[in-house]
Write an enzyme that holds these catalytic residues in place. Structure first.
Site, PDB file in Angstrom:
ATOM      1  N   GLU A  18       0.917  -1.291   0.118  1.00  0.00           N
ATOM      2  CA  GLU A  18       0.036   0.059   0.061  1.00  0.00           C
ATOM      3  C   GLU A  18       0.892   1.302   0.051  1.00  0.00           C
ATOM      4  OE1 GLU A  18      -1.390   0.089   4.416  1.00  0.00           O
ATOM      5  OE2 GLU A  18      -2.042  -1.670   3.477  1.00  0.00           O
TER       6      GLU A  18
ATOM      7  N   LYS B  48       2.366   4.824   0.993  1.00  0.00           N
ATOM      8  CA  LYS B  48       2.943   5.281   2.060  1.00  0.00           C
ATOM      9  C   LYS B  48       2.249   6.705   2.315  1.00  0.00           C
ATOM     10  CE  LYS B  48       6.353   5.651   6.072  1.00  0.00           C
ATOM     11  NZ  LYS B  48       6.158   7.205   6.347  1.00  0.00           N
TER      12      LYS B  48
HETATM   13  S1  IVH Z   1       1.335   0.906   9.216  1.00  0.00           S
HETATM   14  C1  IVH Z   1       2.814  -0.667  13.034  1.00  0.00           C
HETATM   15  N1  IVH Z   1       0.528   1.961   6.866  1.00  0.00           N
HETATM   16  O1  IVH Z   1       3.995   6.003   8.402  1.00  0.00           O
HETATM   17  C2  IVH Z   1       2.565  -0.135  11.947  1.00  0.00           C
HETATM   18  N2  IVH Z   1       1.672   3.559   8.185  1.00  0.00           N
HETATM   19  O2  IVH Z   1       6.434   5.521   9.274  1.00  0.00           O
HETATM   20  C3  IVH Z   1       2.105   1.445  11.903  1.00  0.00           C
HETATM   21  N3  IVH Z   1       1.853   5.680   7.315  1.00  0.00           N
HETATM   22  O3  IVH Z   1       3.147   6.388  11.666  1.00  0.00           O
HETATM   23  C4  IVH Z   1       2.049   1.848  10.640  1.00  0.00           C
HETATM   24  N4  IVH Z   1       1.094   5.085   5.468  1.00  0.00           N
HETATM   25  O4  IVH Z   1       1.590   7.476  10.122  1.00  0.00           O
HETATM   26  C5  IVH Z   1       1.103   2.078   7.909  1.00  0.00           C
HETATM   27  N5  IVH Z   1       0.007   2.581   4.565  1.00  0.00           N
HETATM   28  C6  IVH Z   1       0.544   2.871   5.751  1.00  0.00           C
HETATM   29  C7  IVH Z   1       0.789   4.054   5.983  1.00  0.00           C
HETATM   30  C8  IVH Z   1       1.437   4.240   7.434  1.00  0.00           C
HETATM   31  C9  IVH Z   1       1.663   6.128   6.247  1.00  0.00           C
HETATM   32  C10 IVH Z   1       2.631   6.411   8.508  1.00  0.00           C
HETATM   33  C11 IVH Z   1       1.955   6.164   9.803  1.00  0.00           C
HETATM   34  C12 IVH Z   1       3.025   5.835  10.511  1.00  0.00           C
HETATM   35  C13 IVH Z   1       4.428   6.306   9.600  1.00  0.00           C
HETATM   36  C14 IVH Z   1       5.327   5.166  10.227  1.00  0.00           C
END
Ligand code: IVH
Length: 378
Positions: free
Chosen positions: A115, A117
């Protein structure tokens, strides 16, 4: 480098990173681009890896964010909101995959969910009996700010869930961001009104959420895309992609770009494919997140201090870089108009080497307050 100067470098890096993360997370006024932060962070990680005896609980590498602002009431995250480890190359992504497979049973079949980011603000939403009761920022990962009044104004966040089958308590996590078009319109309006413009959509989203007056937030074009669930009922889902599909049914916006693939080759293809479409997307993304899709395997893989072992962020090449202003030349155009041009220490950014940048006019130079020898962001 001698041990004592390496030690001094480590202390300096920790201090700098603490300051930058405070500016970024608390003040919302970053003074360096994310790539520069990532670079300092990795340098520190490298030193700490080489000298495990120097590791320390208060190192920036050991924590997820920064202290919340005091003007909002605080929210404790029962399940901490963690971060993701980053990789910047194909090789590092393959290393991640090797580590994952090394920790699973031999020949264990599994999938990766891919997905975008999203480059916004991480938010947690809490639903009790299908009703939105709380919205909170990540803060330092354990304690965030209560922004319930603001999240309620975001159209894509359901106030009440659709469909059926949700647990009594449901916590949903995702990213609130400002689509590019809305950002441009907001800045255009600000310029017309002579008020302050935002540096980028991420800053605009952060500034919009950090409002005590939710009427201001309501006037801002925000969206939330959900990427995870913390459910009270453990057996609700068996896969990450299944959870997202259910979230969509319950009324949440999830990424239309989600793909579930068989192996790391397909992850790399997904990365290339989305990178080539990056500029056509309606919102900013700064990389791809790959997650082991099977929740049972996620559990088996677990976490290390800062991040899950079952997920990784593969960052895109930077669109911002730092360099030095060497000189300013004044170009005279056909019409006689004089344009100041910045002569920069050449820097590779966005796929090209940049050594000149227009400064438009003297007003702009004054507005920027830029001086020879300054470190500047391209
Ligand atoms: S999963 C434990 N999925 O990236 C896993 N994070 O560097 C938690 N973010 O704090 C995050 N897109 O704000 C996840 N598709 C996505 C994301 C995403 C953006 C951000 C999120 C997180 C940060 C981590």
């Amino acid at each position: 480098m001698s041990d004592s100067s390496l030690r001094a470098r480590l202390e300096a890096l920790r201090k700098q990173l603490h300051e930058h993360s405070y500016r970024y997370y608390v003040l919302d006024e970053p003074i360096i681009p994310d790539v520069e932060y990532d670079r300092l962070f990795r340098e520190l990680q490298d030193i700490e890896r080489e000298h495990p005896e120097w590791r320390s609980d208060d190192s920036p590498t050991q924590r997820v964010g920064a202290e919340p602002l005091s003007s909002f009431s605080q929210v404790r995250h029962e399940t901490p909101m963690l971060s993701l480890d980053n990789v910047f190359s194909e090789q590092e992504l393959r290393d991640f995959d090797r580590r994952v497979r090394g920790r699973l049973d031999d020949g264990q079949a599994f999938h990766y969910a891919c997905e975008p980011k999203l480059d916004g603000i991480a938010v947690s939403l809490l639903y009790v009996d299908g009703v939105l009761v709380r919205g909170a920022t990540r803060g330092d990962g354990r304690v965030g700010e209560d922004i319930t009044h603001n999240v309620r104004t975001v159209d894509s966040i359901p106030l009440k869930l659709q469909g059926e089958g949700w647990p009594v308590e449901l916590e949903v996590r995702g990213e609130i961001y400002m689509p590019r078009q809305g950002f441009e319109a907001l800045n255009m309006r600000a310029r017309e009104e002579g008020s302050k413009t935002f540096v980028n959509p991420r800053n605009a989203a952060a500034g919009s959420l950090r409002q005590l007056d939710s009427r201001i937030t309501a006037s801002r074009p925000l969206e939330m895309c959900c990427y995870g669930v913390v459910a009270s009922d453990d057996n609700l889902f068996s896969s990450h992609s299944g959870a997202l599909a259910q979230l969509k049914r319950w009324g949440f916006l999830t990424s239309v770009e989600l793909a579930v693939v068989d192996d790391i080759e397909a992850c790399l293809a997904y990365y290339e494919q989305l990178l080539s479409r990056r500029d056509q997307l309606a919102y900013d993304i700064d990389g791809i997140v790959f997650k082991v899709d099977e929740l049972a395997l996620q559990e088996q893989l677990g976490f290390v201090s800062r991040a899950p072992r079952w997920a990784i962020a593969h960052k895109f090449p930077a669109q911002e870089e730092v360099t030095t202003l060497r000189d300013v030349e004044f170009q005279v155009g056909r019409t006689g108009a004089v344009t100041p041009v910045a002569k920069l220490e050449p820097v590779f950014v966005g796929g090209v080497t940049v050594s000149n940048a227009t400064l438009h006019n003297l007003d702009e130079i004054e507005r920027l307050g830029v001086k020879l020898g300054d470190t500047v962001i391209v």
